[in-house]
Design an enzyme around this catalytic site. Structure first.
Site, mmCIF file in Angstrom:
data_model
loop_
_atom_site.group_PDB
_atom_site.id
_atom_site.type_symbol
_atom_site.label_atom_id
_atom_site.label_comp_id
_atom_site.label_asym_id
_atom_site.label_seq_id
_atom_site.Cartn_x
_atom_site.Cartn_y
_atom_site.Cartn_z
ATOM 1 N N TYR A 1 -6.084 -6.946 34.448
ATOM 2 C CA TYR A 1 -5.253 -7.044 33.167
ATOM 3 C C TYR A 1 -4.973 -8.414 32.953
ATOM 4 O O TYR A 1 -5.092 -8.887 31.911
ATOM 5 C CB TYR A 1 -4.101 -6.141 33.375
ATOM 6 N N ASP B 1 -13.468 5.728 20.758
ATOM 7 C CA ASP B 1 -13.283 4.650 21.979
ATOM 8 C C ASP B 1 -13.543 3.056 21.128
ATOM 9 O O ASP B 1 -14.557 2.949 20.565
ATOM 10 C CB ASP B 1 -14.124 4.998 23.015
ATOM 11 N N VAL B 2 -12.701 2.393 21.149
ATOM 12 C CA VAL B 2 -12.801 1.025 20.556
ATOM 13 C C VAL B 2 -13.536 0.248 21.345
ATOM 14 O O VAL B 2 -14.241 -0.748 20.759
ATOM 15 C CB VAL B 2 -11.349 0.417 20.251
ATOM 16 N N LYS C 1 -6.216 -10.606 29.682
ATOM 17 C CA LYS C 1 -5.403 -11.359 28.568
ATOM 18 C C LYS C 1 -5.373 -12.617 28.645
ATOM 19 O O LYS C 1 -5.186 -13.361 27.571
ATOM 20 C CB LYS C 1 -3.810 -10.848 28.812
ATOM 21 N N ASP D 1 -7.982 5.379 17.106
ATOM 22 C CA ASP D 1 -7.159 5.590 18.319
ATOM 23 C C ASP D 1 -8.211 6.377 18.903
ATOM 24 O O ASP D 1 -9.218 6.999 18.330
ATOM 25 C CB ASP D 1 -6.055 6.301 18.180
#
Length: 253
Positions: free
Chosen positions: A157, A67-68, A161, A43
């Protein structure tokens, strides 16, 4: 019920979960640990990961803050897995203020894609060598109702997706013969702390009345975790390339 764990379903397996500090990611990590997995959880907020340690058997949990979207975080997650990765849940994601394309700034567009798409691709790419060597593995990406239609979020967004859905199906196609399954879960509204504020007056005019009258009840993170862990498990051995709507029936409207 979503709080009835399946004892031992992931015994001896190692899973990576992103966005594990809160919401769907946290519920997924908790469920995986309770069902026997060793979980590598990440996370962006270290304090959330510390709270996660207090909620599960810490001997089965390894946390990596970062940070992913940063390649270094991906490298750290793979290193923490210590040579074995059986499952990957790409949960981390960010919203876009419901901004339509005419109001979109490049920086927001790029950040949404960095977190929601590029990070998913990079982590998938990183775990595949381990899964291919083992001849088995399961990946679940968190998509969205916005990946199924154009009226559930802003442009960045929504587009991100849809891209997640394409990445999911492509991964399933290319690596299915080698024993790798890849699926996505598409939530509707979920009670999480993700910033879902509407920052566009125009978007509010277009979306608010539709959402108030047509969108089903908000789900709990645990309900989504139940779907994600089922797809990750051998219970879903014959399921791959699927975009599973877990949205209270929204997709049927």
């Amino acid at each position: 019920m979503t709080d009835q764990f399946v004892d031992g379903r992931f015994a001896g397996k190692t899973a990576i979960v992103t966005g594990a500090g809160s919401g769907i990611g946290r519920a997924t990590a908790v469920r995986l640990v309770h069902e026997g997995a060793r979980v590598i959880a990440t996370d962006v907020m270290e304090e959330r990961l510390q709270e996660l340690h207090g909620a599960v058997d810490s001997s089965q949990l390894v946390t990596v803050s970062g940070d992913v979207a940063a390649p270094g975080t991906v490298d750290a997650l793979v290193a923490a897995a210590d040579g074995r990765i059986d499952a990957l849940a790409n949960v981390a994601g960010i919203m876009d203020g419901f901004l339509p394309v005419a109001e979109m700034e490049d920086a927001l567009w790029e950040r949404v894609f960095d977190v929601n798409v590029t990070a998913v691709m990079r982590l998938t790419r990183a775990v595949l060598p381990f899964m291919l060597a083992a001849g088995a593995g399961s990946i679940v990406n968190v998509s969205s109702e916005a990946g199924l239609r154009g009226s559930a979020a802003g442009t960045a967004y929504t587009t991100s997706k849809h891209a997640v859905n394409g990445l999911t199906k492509s991964t399933a196609f290319f690596y299915g013969p080698q024993g790798i399954r890849c699926n996505a879960v598409a939530p509707g509204g979920v009670a999480t702390n993700i910033d879902a504020s509407m920052k566009s007056e125009f978007a509010g005019q277009r979306l608010r009345s539709f959402m108030e009258t047509n969108v089903p009840s908000v789900a709990t993170p645990e309900e989504l975790a139940a779907a994600i862990t089922w797809l990750l498990s051998d219970d879903a051995a014959n399921v791959s390339g699927v975009i599973l709507a877990s949205d209270g029936g929204w997709a049927a409207i």
